[in-house]
Design an enzyme around this catalytic site. Structure first.
Site, PDB file in Angstrom:
ATOM      1  N   LYS A 116     -23.094  24.310  13.342  1.00 38.62           N
ATOM      2  CA  LYS A 116     -21.962  24.958  12.686  1.00 38.62           C
ATOM      3  C   LYS A 116     -22.413  25.816  11.506  1.00 38.62           C
ATOM      4  CE  LYS A 116     -18.518  21.460  13.958  1.00 38.62           C
ATOM      5  NZ  LYS A 116     -19.392  20.579  14.722  1.00 38.62           N
ATOM      6  N   GLU A 191     -17.400  21.991   2.868  1.00 30.66           N
ATOM      7  CA  GLU A 191     -16.577  23.172   2.646  1.00 30.66           C
ATOM      8  C   GLU A 191     -15.248  22.721   2.056  1.00 30.66           C
ATOM      9  OE1 GLU A 191     -16.315  24.824   6.554  1.00 30.66           O
ATOM     10  OE2 GLU A 191     -14.676  23.518   7.171  1.00 30.66           O
ATOM     11  N   HIS A 226      -9.368  13.296  12.855  1.00 28.72           N
ATOM     12  CA  HIS A 226      -9.890  14.624  13.155  1.00 28.72           C
ATOM     13  C   HIS A 226     -10.059  14.848  14.658  1.00 28.72           C
ATOM     14  CE1 HIS A 226     -10.597  14.775   8.846  1.00 28.72           C
ATOM     15  NE2 HIS A 226     -11.358  13.707   8.943  1.00 28.72           N
ATOM     16  N   GLU A 266     -12.271  28.221  17.298  1.00 26.16           N
ATOM     17  CA  GLU A 266     -11.314  27.441  16.522  1.00 26.16           C
ATOM     18  C   GLU A 266     -11.185  27.993  15.108  1.00 26.16           C
ATOM     19  OE1 GLU A 266     -12.484  23.357  16.707  1.00 26.16           O
ATOM     20  OE2 GLU A 266     -11.849  23.152  18.800  1.00 26.16           O
ATOM     21  N   GLU A 279     -15.353  26.832  14.206  1.00 27.16           N
ATOM     22  CA  GLU A 279     -16.491  26.692  15.102  1.00 27.16           C
ATOM     23  C   GLU A 279     -16.132  27.307  16.446  1.00 27.16           C
ATOM     24  OE1 GLU A 279     -17.341  22.631  16.172  1.00 27.16           O
ATOM     25  OE2 GLU A 279     -15.243  22.066  16.001  1.00 27.16           O
ATOM     26  N   ASN A 281     -16.602  26.324  20.422  1.00 31.65           N
ATOM     27  CA  ASN A 281     -16.995  25.320  21.394  1.00 31.65           C
ATOM     28  C   ASN A 281     -17.427  26.024  22.671  1.00 31.65           C
ATOM     29  OD1 ASN A 281     -16.462  22.906  19.896  1.00 31.65           O
ATOM     30  ND2 ASN A 281     -14.294  23.336  20.135  1.00 31.65           N
ATOM     31  N   ARG A 283     -17.857  25.485  25.741  1.00 26.81           N
ATOM     32  CA  ARG A 283     -17.541  24.661  26.910  1.00 26.81           C
ATOM     33  C   ARG A 283     -16.050  24.756  27.190  1.00 26.81           C
ATOM     34  NH1 ARG A 283     -14.803  20.707  24.290  1.00 26.81           N
ATOM     35  NH2 ARG A 283     -15.556  20.030  22.244  1.00 26.81           N
TER      36      ARG A 283
END
Length: 676
Positions: A116, A191, A226, A266, A279, A281, A283
């Site tokens: 990330k 962050e 999360h 995202e 991030e 993903n 997939r």
């Protein structure tokens, strides 16, 4: 063209990919651990290859074994699904080096997005908006709250919210340890944590000819630990300008890494509407069905065609239509810190899939399967599609309400209540939804409704013990006796709230049944108030009909039907508006069935991963202090001190595997210690 495909995964996603393969005429190969030998994905595959062992590290995370399995089974392609090795660049390279086709993005794209921290640097260069990183070593009170995240993985692992500066060092240690355990990489970054932000993502699909599609938005803000619980497409309430900005940023992210295949970008959308890249993903996502339903596409089929070298249609993606919502049905107890549950799944039936257009079920289980300790506790995804958001939400809530799920405790009631909560209905969504509303969403069911269900359980039990039935299949109770029977007492404990219910009933001379022991009419029986007492007022219960598996009761002038299913010491009662689970209790409690005060018991089967620093017998502990960390079903659970006192026994140690109810430690309150 692909002739035979191995899915390097298990459960729901393997079954989902097999479904598309069957439609395209592609043979399927499953891999399975010893724990999954009888799993649905193994039963559905044309061929299956065993991966010896049970733990993910020994089986589904062994890329070398998976590649060997593909070659042995004659597969010519590998689809990674989601999770496990799906974003592992080394595995993707190994697949290609073995001469197999990889159903996923280029190895370089996975490498660029795998960390990330590196992905954020790349996205900044591409002009995608980012949250400014914070150096944990230099953080001050003005930087709070902070979000700590694992650099090498997702799914909520290695993630912590820090609101107090004094907690930062300890949470960093915990996040690094969890990240190292989950991903083999302990790198963690910090962050700013955006309060009441929305999790919004964009589905992208890219081919090898320069084509990139942005297939709309999804809102995934309802999360626990999360991890997503309810997702929908399109994300509601976004201004057109913001939606277009997200699409453009997602396409820019895909082009920046030369992406191919299905991917998800995202974003975190702050309350003011400003988006920040989270991030990418690399997939297929768990929540991809809502995009499929809105666009009328099969994303897995697109993945396969792109892997075969086909371009995306030049006309562009179809126009979206309607709204879709997905709920993840988990074997977990939301009222008890989301503890995962294991055991036999006796029944799994969602009637809406058969009789209501727009309802879809994606699952890796059927009734009779076992939910084990080694893997994610998700049982199924239930998806509803309708012309409008309000209709889709209503349809999904009703489909879940009608579902028959017997076995471990699930989050089904939480899902129904979430979908009907005023904030969700109005589209007021953010990642703090469950932090604010969990107590009201996990409240005990209505006491009267629960007692009526317990009454139905007792009546059905009486029917199963009866000696005869009428021509219509209804039970005649005790009609052979010269005198009415003595009242019978049945005791039940409702699960998981633990409330106890005593139900008294007796048969009559003419074959009826009386709840509570008051006179009957016409061999059917007029009962008593739900809470006891006699009479025929609005609170009375009348047994309209009684069968071994179905009971009809009248209460307060309303007739209700109850389907009753007893199994393994429990009784499952399903109604048109909810479901209830009871444990049948002996008539009298066993005084020996007790646990010593201060005992810390394992709430689930799992593995002890660590102990609090310096924890040893004789140590002083504070109430609520985390003492033991237990890992089960891909999640880490803290075992807290029940009271302040002295640790007088410690049976836990890192690496120890424990069963549910195992004694881990004992904390003794000095005030309760007896003198020698």
């Amino acid at each position: 063209m692909i002739k035979s495909l191995l899915v390097a995964n298990r459960g729901e996603i393997a079954c989902r990919i097999f479904r598309t393969c069957r439609a395209l005429g592609i043979a399927t190969v499953a891999v399975y651990s010893d724990a999954d030998a009888g799993a649905l994905h193994v039963r559905e595959a044309d061929t299956a290859v065993r991966l010896p062992g049970a733990a993910p590290a020994d089986t589904y995370l062994r890329g070398d074994l998976v590649v060997t399995a593909a070659l042995a089974a004659g597969a010519d392609a590998v689809h990674p699904g989601y999770g496990f090795l799906s974003e592992n660049a080394g595995f993707a390279a190994a697949v290609r080096d073995a001469g197999l086709r990889w159903i996923g993005p280029p190895v370089k794209a996975i490498e660029l997005m795998a960390s990330k921290t590196r992905a954020k640097e790349l996205m900044a260069a591409a002009g995608v908006p980012l949250l400014a990183p914070v150096d944990p070593a230099a953080a001050t009170a003005e930087d709070l709250p902070l979000l700590l995240k694992a650099a090498a993985g997702g799914g909520g692992r290695g993630m912590r919210i820090v609101r107090e500066l004094d907690d930062l060092a300890g949470e960093l240690t915990a996040a690094r340890a969890e990240a190292l355990s989950a991903f083999g990489d302990g790198e963690v970054f910090a962050e700013p944590y955006v309060e009441r932000g929305r999790h919004v993502e964009v589905q992208v699909m890219a081919d090898g000819h320069g084509g990139v599609w942005a297939l709309g938005t999804r809102d995934c803000s309802l999360q626990r630990r999360h991890q997503k619980v309810i997702e929908e497409a399109p994300a509601p309430g976004l201004p057109d300008a913001l939606r277009e900005r997200l699409h453009e940023a997602a396409v820019a992210a895909a082009r920046a890494v030369g992406y191919q295949g299905a991917g998800t970008v995202e974003f975190l959308v702050a309350p003011g509407g400003r988006p920040y890249f989270l991030e990418m993903n690399t997939r297929l996502q768990v929540e991809h069905p809502v995009t499929e339903e809105v666009f009328g596409l099969d994303l897995v089929a697109l993945q396969l065609r792109i892997a075969e070298g086909e371009p995306l249609p030049a006309a562009g993606p179809p126009s979206p239509a309607g709204h879709a919502v997905e709920a993840r049905l988990y074997a977990e107890d939301p009222a008890r810190d989301w503890q995962p549950q294991t055991g036999a799944l006796l029944s799994l039936d969602v009637p809406g899939v058969r009789d209501v257009p727009g309802v879809r079920l994606d699952t890796g289980y059927t009734g009779g399967d076992t939910i084990g300790v080694h893997y994610d506790p998700m049982i199924a995804k239930v998806i509803a599609r309708a012309p409008t958001r309000s209709e889709a939400v209503r349809l999904l809530a009703r489909a879940l309400e009608r579902a028959r799920v017997h076995g471990p405790v699930t989050n089904r009631d939480l899902l129904v209540r979430s979908l009907r909560h005023p904030d969700f209905v109005a589209g007021r969504l953010d990642t703090g939804f469950y932090d604010r509303h969990l107590p009201e969403l996990t409240r005990a069911p209505d006491a009267t409704a629960t007692r009526l269900a317990a009454t139905a359980a007792a009546v059905a039990e009486a029917a199963r013990n009866a000696t005869s039935t009428t021509r219509g299949g209804f039970t005649r109770f005790g009609a052979w006796r010269n005198l009415p029977s003595q009242p019978q007492l049945r005791r039940y404990r409702s699960e998981p709230d633990g409330g106890e219910h005593e139900i008294a009933y007796r048969p009559t001379r003419d074959g009826g049944l009386i709840v509570g022991g008051v006179g009957g009419v016409g061999g059917v029986g007029v009962g008593v108030g739900v809470g006891g007492g006699s009479g025929t007022g609005a609170d009375d219960v009348r047994v309209v009909s009684a069968g071994r598996a179905r009971v009809t009761l009248e209460h307060g002038g309303v007739t209700r039907h109850f389907d009753v299913f007893p199994a393994d010491g429990k009784v499952y009662v399903d109604t048109a508006s909810g479901a209830y689970t009871f444990t049948a209790l002996p008539r009298f409690t066993d005084p020996a069935d007790r646990t010593e005060p201060g005992s810390l018991l394992a709430p689930m089967p799992g593995t002890v991963v660590r102990l609090a620093d310096g924890l040893a017998e004789g140590a002083a502990v504070e109430a609520g202090q985390p003492l033991i960390w237990l890992e089960a079903m891909k999640m880490e659970h803290r075992i807290l001190a029940p009271a302040s006192g002295t640790l007088t026994a410690l049976h836990a140690a890192p690496g120890l595997q424990v069963e549910v109810g195992a004694l881990l430690a004992v904390v003794t309150d000095p005030a309760e210690e007896q003198p020698a």
